[in-house]
Design a protein around this motif. Structure first.
Motif, PDB file in Angstrom:
ATOM      1  N   CYS A  45       0.818  -1.219   0.000  1.00 48.74           N
ATOM      2  CA  CYS A  45       0.000   0.000   0.000  1.00 48.74           C
ATOM      3  C   CYS A  45       0.851   1.269   0.000  1.00 48.74           C
ATOM      4  CB  CYS A  45      -0.960   0.004   1.193  1.00 48.74           C
ATOM      5  SG  CYS A  45      -0.154   0.160   2.803  1.00 48.74           S
ATOM      6  N   ALA A 213      -4.452   0.191  -0.893  1.00 53.48           N
ATOM      7  CA  ALA A 213      -3.434  -0.304  -1.819  1.00 53.48           C
ATOM      8  C   ALA A 213      -3.849  -0.151  -3.274  1.00 53.48           C
ATOM      9  CB  ALA A 213      -3.147  -1.777  -1.535  1.00 53.48           C
ATOM     10  N   ARG A 214      -2.820  -0.133  -4.127  1.00 56.08           N
ATOM     11  CA  ARG A 214      -2.959  -0.204  -5.592  1.00 56.08           C
ATOM     12  C   ARG A 214      -3.888   0.847  -6.165  1.00 56.08           C
ATOM     13  NH1 ARG A 214      -3.406  -6.677  -6.906  1.00 56.08           N
ATOM     14  NH2 ARG A 214      -1.571  -7.342  -5.758  1.00 56.08           N
ATOM     15  N   GLU A 254      -9.535  -3.264   3.392  1.00 57.59           N
ATOM     16  CA  GLU A 254      -8.575  -2.979   2.324  1.00 57.59           C
ATOM     17  C   GLU A 254      -7.851  -4.252   1.880  1.00 57.59           C
ATOM     18  OE1 GLU A 254      -8.111  -0.375   0.448  1.00 57.59           O
ATOM     19  OE2 GLU A 254      -9.798   0.512   1.523  1.00 57.59           O
ATOM     20  N   GLN A 258      -7.851  -5.879  -1.876  1.00 56.57           N
ATOM     21  CA  GLN A 258      -6.612  -6.253  -2.571  1.00 56.57           C
ATOM     22  C   GLN A 258      -6.645  -7.709  -3.013  1.00 56.57           C
ATOM     23  OE1 GLN A 258      -2.924  -6.782  -0.271  1.00 56.57           O
ATOM     24  NE2 GLN A 258      -2.005  -5.201  -1.539  1.00 56.57           N
ATOM     25  N   ARG A 261      -8.953  -8.281  -5.978  1.00 54.34           N
ATOM     26  CA  ARG A 261      -8.374  -7.789  -7.256  1.00 54.34           C
ATOM     27  C   ARG A 261      -7.317  -8.736  -7.787  1.00 54.34           C
ATOM     28  NH1 ARG A 261      -8.590  -2.357  -4.869  1.00 54.34           N
ATOM     29  NH2 ARG A 261      -6.435  -2.662  -4.181  1.00 54.34           N
TER      30      ARG A 261
END
Length: 262
Positions: A45, A213-214, A254, A258, A261
């Motif tokens: 992150c 993150a991302r 979160e 992640q 995904r």
């Protein structure tokens, strides 16, 4: 004059094996002098990337960081850094390690003044009986205390800590957390502390910044309105449990995003 840290719309993109990777996007945060900020969030992150930008080890792709009103353009003596790895010089004694920064450039001091500073911080971190020992003779927690004392000795305005207790066993980690808070009671500094531990963040921080993150960005800032000094006993109080659960809930959300995904 202390103005704290100002992170203004910081973004960081770098080239990876699969192309461009956006590590941070539009991160903005104002940290007042004397605050203890913990950065938490899932792996990847951008916590350490952001810390390294504040330290001046990385230059952001966009945006800027200021420490006490001065734009960060590289490492400087106003920022002390403590890493997860025991970053001490194995060929130097405890005393020589703590004194090292006082022998360099603008930090160089007359011998008597430097000796007094080194004495103070060796005693402050509880290593008075080990000042002539070498790192190989020390435990992991003692090595981190050497690193903290060395960072403090040069009188930085800001202390940046990247999972400094992550490699320690649970009992030593608790002792180091308590020791750090005790040191900060005497030697007030602005602290930015990266950790994966929600309980550690809740115990140490005045505010916890949860990163998404991302790409890495600030998801939520959660105040820890528990007064200092803090003792380990506060971890069982309803207020501590409530705040820890709130932080943990956001971090877990979160992490699930992640994972989903891929």
């Amino acid at each position: 004059m202390d103005q704290g840290i100002r992170i203004d719309n910081v973004g960081m993109t770098y080239s990876g094996l699969s192309g461009q990777v956006e590590a941070l996007r539009a991160v903005s945060l104002a940290i007042t002098p004397g605050e203890f900020i913990c950065l938490v969030g899932p792996s990847g992150c951008g916590k350490t990337t952001l810390l390294n930008i504040i330290a001046g080890f990385l230059t952001p792709t966009c945006g800027a960081v200021e420490v006490n009103g001065r734009r960060v353009q590289g490492p400087g003596p106003d920022r002390g850094v403590v890493f997860q790895q025991y970053a001490v010089f194995p060929w130097l004694t405890v005393r020589e390690n703590v004194a090292f920064g006082l022998t360099l450039g603008a930090n160089r001091l007359p011998r008597a003044e430097a000796d007094a500073i080194v004495d103070h911080f060796i005693q402050l971190v509880g290593l008075g009986d080990f000042e002539h020992a070498y790192p190989k003779e020390l435990s992991g927690g003692m090595k981190q205390r050497v690193a903290i004392a060395r960072s403090y000795a040069v009188n930085p305005a800001v202390l940046l800590m990247d999972e400094p207790f992550g490699a320690l066993d649970a009992q030593t980690r608790q002792f180091m957390q308590e020791s750090l808070l005790q040191i900060l009671e005497q030697e007030r500094k602005t602290v930015v502390f990266v950790t994966h531990g929600v309980e550690e963040a809740t115990y140490l921080a005045s505010r916890v910044v949860v990163m998404a993150a991302r790409p890495g960005r600030i998801r939520e800032i959660i105040p820890v309105e528990i007064p200092y000094p803090r003792l380990a006993e506060i971890k069982t109080t309803p207020e501590f449990v409530r705040i820890r659960a709130r932080i943990d809930s956001v971090v877990r959300e979160e992490f699930r995003k992640q994972r989903d995904r891929g």
